[in-house]
Write a protein that holds these residues in place. Structure first.
Motif, PDB file in Angstrom:
ATOM      1  N   ASN A   1      -6.889   8.183  -3.589  1.00  0.00           N
ATOM      2  CA  ASN A   1      -6.413   7.237  -4.644  1.00  0.00           C
ATOM      3  C   ASN A   1      -5.070   6.574  -4.352  1.00  0.00           C
ATOM      4  O   ASN A   1      -4.791   5.345  -4.344  1.00  0.00           O
ATOM      5  CB  ASN A   1      -6.593   7.759  -6.153  1.00  0.00           C
ATOM      6  CG  ASN A   1      -7.839   7.947  -6.531  1.00  0.00           C
ATOM      7  OD1 ASN A   1      -9.006   7.158  -6.072  1.00  0.00           O
ATOM      8  ND2 ASN A   1      -8.095   8.751  -7.467  1.00  0.00           N
ATOM      9  N   GLN A   2      -4.120   7.551  -4.035  1.00  0.00           N
ATOM     10  CA  GLN A   2      -2.793   7.091  -3.714  1.00  0.00           C
ATOM     11  C   GLN A   2      -2.861   6.342  -2.393  1.00  0.00           C
ATOM     12  O   GLN A   2      -1.966   5.335  -2.337  1.00  0.00           O
ATOM     13  CB  GLN A   2      -1.981   8.287  -3.499  1.00  0.00           C
ATOM     14  CG  GLN A   2      -1.711   9.066  -4.814  1.00  0.00           C
ATOM     15  CD  GLN A   2      -0.953  10.475  -4.546  1.00  0.00           C
ATOM     16  OE1 GLN A   2      -0.792  10.925  -3.405  1.00  0.00           O
ATOM     17  NE2 GLN A   2      -0.356  11.052  -5.855  1.00  0.00           N
TER      18      GLN A   2
ATOM     19  N   GLU B   1      -4.163   2.721  -3.116  1.00  0.00           N
ATOM     20  CA  GLU B   1      -2.981   2.125  -4.015  1.00  0.00           C
ATOM     21  C   GLU B   1      -1.940   1.559  -3.126  1.00  0.00           C
ATOM     22  O   GLU B   1      -1.620   0.499  -3.396  1.00  0.00           O
ATOM     23  CB  GLU B   1      -2.618   3.015  -4.992  1.00  0.00           C
ATOM     24  CG  GLU B   1      -3.418   3.030  -6.297  1.00  0.00           C
ATOM     25  CD  GLU B   1      -2.764   4.157  -7.381  1.00  0.00           C
ATOM     26  OE1 GLU B   1      -1.810   4.550  -7.195  1.00  0.00           O
ATOM     27  OE2 GLU B   1      -3.746   4.472  -8.253  1.00  0.00           O
TER      28      GLU B   1
END
Length: 221
Positions: A66-67, A70
């Motif tokens: 997810n990081q 993003e």
């Protein structure tokens, strides 16, 4: 007769793939994975981010994935401040408005990106109906996003026309039974034709598109 138009976003309403390629290339390079345009076109373009990261970076934890996503999308937005609509796109939207046609956005783009791009293109008020891959049970190439879009607009597939630039997008629209026009910004025309596109054009200014739109009553699935 034609009742509705469906538009993909990346590579269709705007030629964003060079920017996505740069963002993916920069971030993957940090992790030791070098990619070229062929790799991007065959392994990344048109797919959902979680699926891409799971395949290319299987060692990442869900949080790290997810990081990474993003960061990648943030880098894309940094690069995309000067977006412009693909040639002729606004003319098609105006044509649809003038004839009372319904239309919707159907995209695998993350919601933050979709809204950012529509704002950059000055189309934030154009699409009252949007179906985004992350908001339904399955994104493209699954036909579900287009089936949801058909239901939301209350139209049949045979009275609709979709615009897509990627193999996954063409598979999704064709799988939902919608006649599909390929936009050859990111993939060779023959690839999109092989997947079922009725017509492949470089942009919305192509005279063949306008012939198709004006004779849309003869469209068949």
């Amino acid at each position: 007769m034609l009742a509705a138009l469906f538009f993909d976003l990346d590579g269709t309403l705007a030629d964003t793939d060079p920017l996505h390629f740069q963002a993916w290339q920069e971030l993957l390079d940090e992790l030791g994975l070098a990619i070229d345009r062929t790799f991007y076109r065959t392994r990344i373009s048109g797919r959902l981010n979680p699926d891409i990261v799971k395949e290319l970076l299987p060692a990442l934890s869900p949080e790290e994935s997810n990081q990474f996503i993003e960061r990648k999308e943030g880098r894309f937005r940094e690069l995309a401040t000067g977006l412009a609509p693909l040639a002729g796109a606004l003319d098609v939207l105006n044509w649809a408005n003038g004839r009372g046609l319904k239309y919707a956005l159907v995209s695998n783009a993350p919601s933050e990106n979709a809204r950012f791009m529509l704002g950059a293109l000055k189309l934030e008020k154009a699409f009252a109906t949007m179906v985004l891959g992350e908001e339904v049970a399955a994104g493209k190439p699954d036909p579900l996003p287009y089936r949801v879009a058909l239901e939301r607009l209350g139209v049949s597939a045979s009275r609709s026309l979709a615009f897509e630039d990627s193999p996954s997008g063409v598979r999704s629209a064709v799988g939902a039974g919608i006649p599909t026009v390929g936009i050859a910004t990111t993939h060779p025309p023959e690839n999109l034709l092989e997947l079922g596109a009725k017509l492949v054009i470089p942009d919305f200014d192509d005279p063949r598109l306008w012939v198709l739109l004006r004779s849309a009553g003869s469209l068949e699935c």
